[in-house]
Motif scaffolding. Structure first.
Motif, PDB file in Angstrom:
ATOM      1  N   THR A 250      20.850 -21.800 108.253  1.00  0.00           N
ATOM      2  CA  THR A 250      20.077 -23.002 107.931  1.00  0.00           C
ATOM      3  C   THR A 250      20.979 -24.210 107.349  1.00  0.00           C
ATOM      4  OG1 THR A 250      18.307 -21.581 107.666  1.00  0.00           O
ATOM      5  CG2 THR A 250      18.160 -23.695 106.415  1.00  0.00           C
ATOM      6  N   ILE A 251      22.038 -23.812 106.350  1.00  0.00           N
ATOM      7  CA  ILE A 251      22.795 -24.882 105.769  1.00  0.00           C
ATOM      8  C   ILE A 251      23.575 -25.740 106.846  1.00  0.00           C
ATOM      9  CG2 ILE A 251      24.813 -25.234 104.260  1.00  0.00           C
ATOM     10  CD1 ILE A 251      23.883 -22.842 102.512  1.00  0.00           C
ATOM     11  N   VAL A 252      23.985 -25.038 107.931  1.00  0.00           N
ATOM     12  CA  VAL A 252      24.848 -25.550 109.000  1.00  0.00           C
ATOM     13  C   VAL A 252      24.027 -26.388 109.682  1.00  0.00           C
ATOM     14  CG1 VAL A 252      26.350 -25.146 110.901  1.00  0.00           C
ATOM     15  CG2 VAL A 252      26.732 -23.651 108.718  1.00  0.00           C
ATOM     16  N   LEU A 253      22.788 -25.974 110.049  1.00  0.00           N
ATOM     17  CA  LEU A 253      22.072 -26.782 110.941  1.00  0.00           C
ATOM     18  C   LEU A 253      21.392 -28.092 109.910  1.00  0.00           C
ATOM     19  CD1 LEU A 253      20.170 -24.096 113.141  1.00  0.00           C
ATOM     20  CD2 LEU A 253      22.129 -25.594 113.753  1.00  0.00           C
ATOM     21  N   ILE A 254      21.185 -27.945 108.761  1.00  0.00           N
ATOM     22  CA  ILE A 254      20.707 -29.023 108.071  1.00  0.00           C
ATOM     23  C   ILE A 254      21.769 -30.066 107.857  1.00  0.00           C
ATOM     24  CG2 ILE A 254      20.593 -29.744 105.686  1.00  0.00           C
ATOM     25  CD1 ILE A 254      18.666 -27.048 105.203  1.00  0.00           C
ATOM     26  N   ARG A 255      23.180 -29.607 107.763  1.00  0.00           N
ATOM     27  CA  ARG A 255      24.228 -30.576 108.027  1.00  0.00           C
ATOM     28  C   ARG A 255      24.256 -31.360 109.244  1.00  0.00           C
ATOM     29  NH1 ARG A 255      29.511 -32.160 105.870  1.00  0.00           N
ATOM     30  NH2 ARG A 255      30.316 -33.289 107.831  1.00  0.00           N
ATOM     31  N   LYS A 256      24.133 -30.564 110.453  1.00  0.00           N
ATOM     32  CA  LYS A 256      24.128 -31.461 111.529  1.00  0.00           C
ATOM     33  C   LYS A 256      23.045 -32.068 111.854  1.00  0.00           C
ATOM     34  CE  LYS A 256      27.193 -28.093 114.082  1.00  0.00           C
ATOM     35  NZ  LYS A 256      27.281 -26.801 114.618  1.00  0.00           N
ATOM     36  N   THR A 257      21.938 -31.951 111.360  1.00  0.00           N
ATOM     37  CA  THR A 257      20.604 -32.716 111.704  1.00  0.00           C
ATOM     38  C   THR A 257      20.868 -33.900 110.742  1.00  0.00           C
ATOM     39  OG1 THR A 257      19.104 -30.720 111.712  1.00  0.00           O
ATOM     40  CG2 THR A 257      18.031 -32.781 111.013  1.00  0.00           C
ATOM     41  N   ALA A 258      21.342 -33.799 109.526  1.00  0.00           N
ATOM     42  CA  ALA A 258      21.769 -34.850 108.563  1.00  0.00           C
ATOM     43  C   ALA A 258      22.744 -36.031 109.371  1.00  0.00           C
ATOM     44  CB  ALA A 258      22.043 -34.519 107.369  1.00  0.00           C
ATOM     45  N   GLU A 259      23.618 -35.359 109.918  1.00  0.00           N
ATOM     46  CA  GLU A 259      24.610 -36.232 110.835  1.00  0.00           C
ATOM     47  C   GLU A 259      23.925 -36.855 111.925  1.00  0.00           C
ATOM     48  OE1 GLU A 259      27.827 -33.720 111.978  1.00  0.00           O
ATOM     49  OE2 GLU A 259      28.690 -33.487 109.882  1.00  0.00           O
ATOM     50  N   ASP A 260      22.881 -36.367 112.446  1.00  0.00           N
ATOM     51  CA  ASP A 260      22.298 -37.049 113.560  1.00  0.00           C
ATOM     52  C   ASP A 260      21.566 -38.189 112.856  1.00  0.00           C
ATOM     53  OD1 ASP A 260      20.635 -37.491 115.723  1.00  0.00           O
ATOM     54  OD2 ASP A 260      19.403 -35.531 115.423  1.00  0.00           O
ATOM     55  N   PHE A 261      20.737 -37.697 112.197  1.00  0.00           N
ATOM     56  CA  PHE A 261      19.715 -38.757 111.317  1.00  0.00           C
ATOM     57  C   PHE A 261      20.399 -39.991 110.714  1.00  0.00           C
ATOM     58  CE2 PHE A 261      15.269 -36.828 110.346  1.00  0.00           C
ATOM     59  CZ  PHE A 261      15.387 -35.917 111.603  1.00  0.00           C
ATOM     60  N   ALA A 262      21.568 -39.673 110.105  1.00  0.00           N
ATOM     61  CA  ALA A 262      22.724 -40.654 109.737  1.00  0.00           C
ATOM     62  C   ALA A 262      23.094 -41.826 110.891  1.00  0.00           C
ATOM     63  CB  ALA A 262      23.842 -40.263 108.981  1.00  0.00           C
ATOM     64  N   GLY A 263      23.029 -41.252 111.996  1.00  0.00           N
ATOM     65  CA  GLY A 263      23.620 -42.029 113.344  1.00  0.00           C
ATOM     66  C   GLY A 263      22.533 -42.707 113.730  1.00  0.00           C
ATOM     67  N   ARG A 264      21.187 -42.646 113.495  1.00  0.00           N
ATOM     68  CA  ARG A 264      20.307 -43.136 114.464  1.00  0.00           C
ATOM     69  C   ARG A 264      20.055 -44.578 114.252  1.00  0.00           C
ATOM     70  NH1 ARG A 264      15.469 -38.764 114.922  1.00  0.00           N
ATOM     71  NH2 ARG A 264      16.532 -36.919 115.686  1.00  0.00           N
ATOM     72  N   GLY A 265      20.792 -45.381 113.285  1.00  0.00           N
ATOM     73  CA  GLY A 265      20.393 -46.659 112.942  1.00  0.00           C
ATOM     74  C   GLY A 265      19.167 -46.986 112.337  1.00  0.00           C
ATOM     75  N   LYS A 266      18.612 -45.799 111.447  1.00  0.00           N
ATOM     76  CA  LYS A 266      17.577 -46.447 110.769  1.00  0.00           C
ATOM     77  C   LYS A 266      17.577 -46.377 109.600  1.00  0.00           C
ATOM     78  CE  LYS A 266      14.283 -44.504 114.414  1.00  0.00           C
ATOM     79  NZ  LYS A 266      13.414 -43.618 114.645  1.00  0.00           N
ATOM     80  N   GLY A 267      18.877 -46.708 108.951  1.00  0.00           N
ATOM     81  CA  GLY A 267      19.164 -46.741 107.522  1.00  0.00           C
ATOM     82  C   GLY A 267      19.868 -45.745 106.930  1.00  0.00           C
ATOM     83  N   HIS A 268      20.195 -45.752 105.810  1.00  0.00           N
ATOM     84  CA  HIS A 268      20.881 -44.860 104.902  1.00  0.00           C
ATOM     85  C   HIS A 268      20.168 -43.534 105.047  1.00  0.00           C
ATOM     86  CE1 HIS A 268      24.001 -43.659 101.818  1.00  0.00           C
ATOM     87  NE2 HIS A 268      22.856 -42.888 101.311  1.00  0.00           N
ATOM     88  N   PHE A 269      20.975 -42.358 105.537  1.00  0.00           N
ATOM     89  CA  PHE A 269      20.522 -40.931 105.232  1.00  0.00           C
ATOM     90  C   PHE A 269      21.372 -40.090 104.979  1.00  0.00           C
ATOM     91  CE2 PHE A 269      18.999 -36.717 106.530  1.00  0.00           C
ATOM     92  CZ  PHE A 269      17.743 -36.955 106.159  1.00  0.00           C
TER      93      PHE A 269
END
Ligand SMILES: [Zn+2]
Length: 427
Positions: A250-269
Motif C-alpha cells: 500500500t505504501i509503495v502504491l500510494i507513493r506512485k499515485t501521489a507522483e501521478d497526481f502531482a504531475g497532472r497539472g491540477k496544482g500542488h499535490f
C-alpha cells in the motif's frame, strides 16, 4: 497597470534585519531558536514587540483571541482595515524567520508609512497572531482561528498534559476567551502575510517573490490491516495472513499515485505515509495487524476526493492479495484548501514588476494564519526564498535583501489599495 510607477515607500532593510536578529535572541538559551506560545520566553518576545510597536507610534492592543495588534487609525472613518502580519511563536529548535519575519516586516511597513507621512484612509493593523504552530493543547493557528470565528468552545477546552485548558492559556497570554465567540472580525478589507517559502522552489528557480495561489487542504487518512499472527518458521507462505506485507504494498502504491497526481497539472499535490505500526513487531512472528497514516495535501478539492478513491482501491486490493482484512480508509482530520485572492495577487505582481522583482505563482504546502483570515477577508501571501528550502530548524536562513524585497512589494500594494477602491470590488 500604469507605466512609470515610482515606488513611494521603501522599507529600511537594515532596520528590518536588525529587529529580526534582535528578537531571535529572545529564545530558550539551551535550545535556539525556541519561543513556544504560552511560555515565558514567548511573553518576553511579545513584550519586546509591544515596545517596538509603541516606539513606531502604533496604538497597541490585544484582541479576545490573544493576538497582539499595533494599529494606525485611517483618515476615513468606516473605511475598514488593511491587516498584515504573521506569528512570533516557533516550533522547538526552530529558526529565526518562520513567522516572525512576517511580523517584523509588517512592523517595518507600518513604521515606514508613518515616518513618510503616508496617511492611509483605511486603518492599518500589524498583527502577531497567537500560537500559529501546533502546541501542547493540540491546536495550531489559535489566534487566527479566534479572530475569524473558528475557535470553538470545544477547542477552548482542549487540555494540556498537567491540566491547563487552552482557554485559560489564552487568558494568560492576554486574551479574553469568554468574548471570542462574538468577536469575529468583519471590518478587514485585505490581509497580507509575508513568510519564508519553507521549500526550495524560489531559490532553485532564482525568483525573488513567490505569490501564493492557495494554502493546501490537509487530509490525514488511516488504514488498518488485520491478519493473523503465526509462527514465521512453520507457516507456509501460501497460508499466511500477513498484514505487514499488505501495508508495504500500500505504501509503495500510494507513493506512485501521489507522483501521478502531482504531475497532472491540477496544482500542488503531495502525499506521505509518515506513520506505520506493525504488531506484534517481533522477529519470528507473521505480522497480525498493520496500521498506516497518510498525510495528503492538495490545493484542489476534486483531486483530494479522487485520491481518497484511489487509496480505497489500493488498500482493498492489497488486503485481497495477501488475504487480510482492511479497515478504512478512515479520515482522521480534514481541512479544505484556502484560496488566496486573485485581485490582491495581481496587485502584488504589478508592484513587484514595478520594483524590478521577479515573481512566480506557487501553492503553499504548509499551513498559515492567512488560511483562516482568507475566510473573512481577501487574503494574500508573499513568499521569499530561503536557503535550501530549510525550515523548522536552526539552519533556517533568508537574505536581508530578500526579506526587504518582500516587504517593499507589500508596502506598495497597501498604498495602491488604499488609494484605489476598485481593488476591493468583487474581492
Ligand atoms: Zn509560519
Amino acid at each position: 497597470m500604469a507605466t512609470g510607477f515610482q515606488p513611494k515607500t521603501l522599507v529600511n532593510s537594515e532596520r528590518l534585519w536588525n529587529d529580526l536578529m534582535a528578537i531571535a535572541e529572545i529564545t530558550l538559551p539551551e535550545q535556539p531558536y525556541t519561543r513556544r506560545a504560552f511560555t515565558p520566553t514567548f511573553d518576553q518576545g511579545r513584550a519586546w514587540l509591544k515596545e517596538k510597536f509603541l516606539a513606531a507610534g502604533f496604538a497597541v492592543s490585544q484582541d479576545a483571541a490573544g493576538n497582539l495588534i499595533g494599529s494606525i487609525p485611517g483618515t476615513t472613518p468606516g473605511a475598514g482595515t488593511i491587516m498584515l502580519g504573521s506569528h512570533s511563536d516557533t516550533v522547538p529548535n526552530g529558526g529565526r524567520f518562520d513567522g516572525v519575519a512576517g511580523v517584523i516586516a509588517a512592523l517595518e511597513i507600518g513604521r515606514v508609512l508613518k515616518e513618510g507621512g503616508h496617511e492611509l484612509k483605511h486603518n492599518l493593523e500589524v498583527v502577531d497572531f497567537l500560537g500559529e504552530e501546533p502546541n501542547v493543547y493540540g491546536l495550531s493557528c489559535v489566534g487566527s482561528r479566534g479572530m475569524t470565528g473558528y475557535l470553538s468552545d470545544e477547542s477552548l477546552s482542549f487540555t494540556k498534559p498537567g491540566g491547563e485548558k487552552l482557554g485559560e492559556a489564552i487568558k494568560r497570554a492576554g486574551g479574553d476567551p469568554a468574548r471570542i465567540a462574538n468577536s469575529a472580525r468583519s471590518d478587514v478589507k485585505a490581509f497580507f502575510e509575508l513568510h519564508i517559502e519553507q521549500g526550495p522552489i524560489l531559490e532553485s528557480e532564482n525568483i525573488q517573490i513567490g505569490l501564493v495561489t492557495a494554502i493546501v487542504g490537509i487530509r490525514r487518512i488511516e488504514i488498518t490491516f488485520d491478519g493473523e499472527a503465526d509462527h514465521s518458521g512453520t507457516t507456509p507462505m501460501h497460508l499466511r495472513k500477513d498484514a505487514g506485507v499488505a501495508l508495504a504494498e500500500t505504501i509503495v502504491l500510494i507513493r506512485k499515485t501521489a507522483e501521478d497526481f502531482a504531475g497532472r497539472g491540477k496544482g500542488h499535490f503531495v502525499a506521505t505515509v509518515g506513520v506505520v505500526e506493525v504488531s506484534p513487531n517481533a522477529i519470528n512472528v507473521v505480522p497480525q495487524t498493520a496500521r498506516l497514516i497518510i498525510d495528503a495535501r492538495s490545493e484542489n478539492v476534486e483531486l483530494m476526493e479522487h485520491f481518497l478513491e484511489e487509496v480505497t482501491r489500493i488498500a482493498a486490493t492489497a488486503a485481497e492479495t495477501y488475504n487480510v482484512e482492511c479497515a478504512g480508509p478512515k479520515i482522521l482530520s480534514d481541512s479544505v484548501p484556502s484560496i488566496c485572492n486573485d485581485k490582491l495577487r495581481t496587485l502584488l505582481r504589478d508592484c513587484a514588476d514595478n520594483l524590478g522583482l521577479s515573481t512566480r505563482d506557487l501553492a503553499s504546502g504548509a499551513g498559515h494564519d492567512a488560511a483562516f483570515i482568507s475566510r473573512i477577508a481577501p487574503a494574500a501571501m508573499v513568499f521569499v526564498p530561503c536557503l535550501r528550502g530549510k525550515s523548522h530548524s536552526p539552519e533556517e536562513w533568508a537574505e536581508p535583501n530578500a526579506l526587504a524585497a518582500g516587504a517593499n512589494v507589500i508596502a506598495e500594494a497597501i498604498i495602491r489599495l488604499d488609494a484605489n477602491e476598485s481593488y476591493f470590488a468583487n474581492g
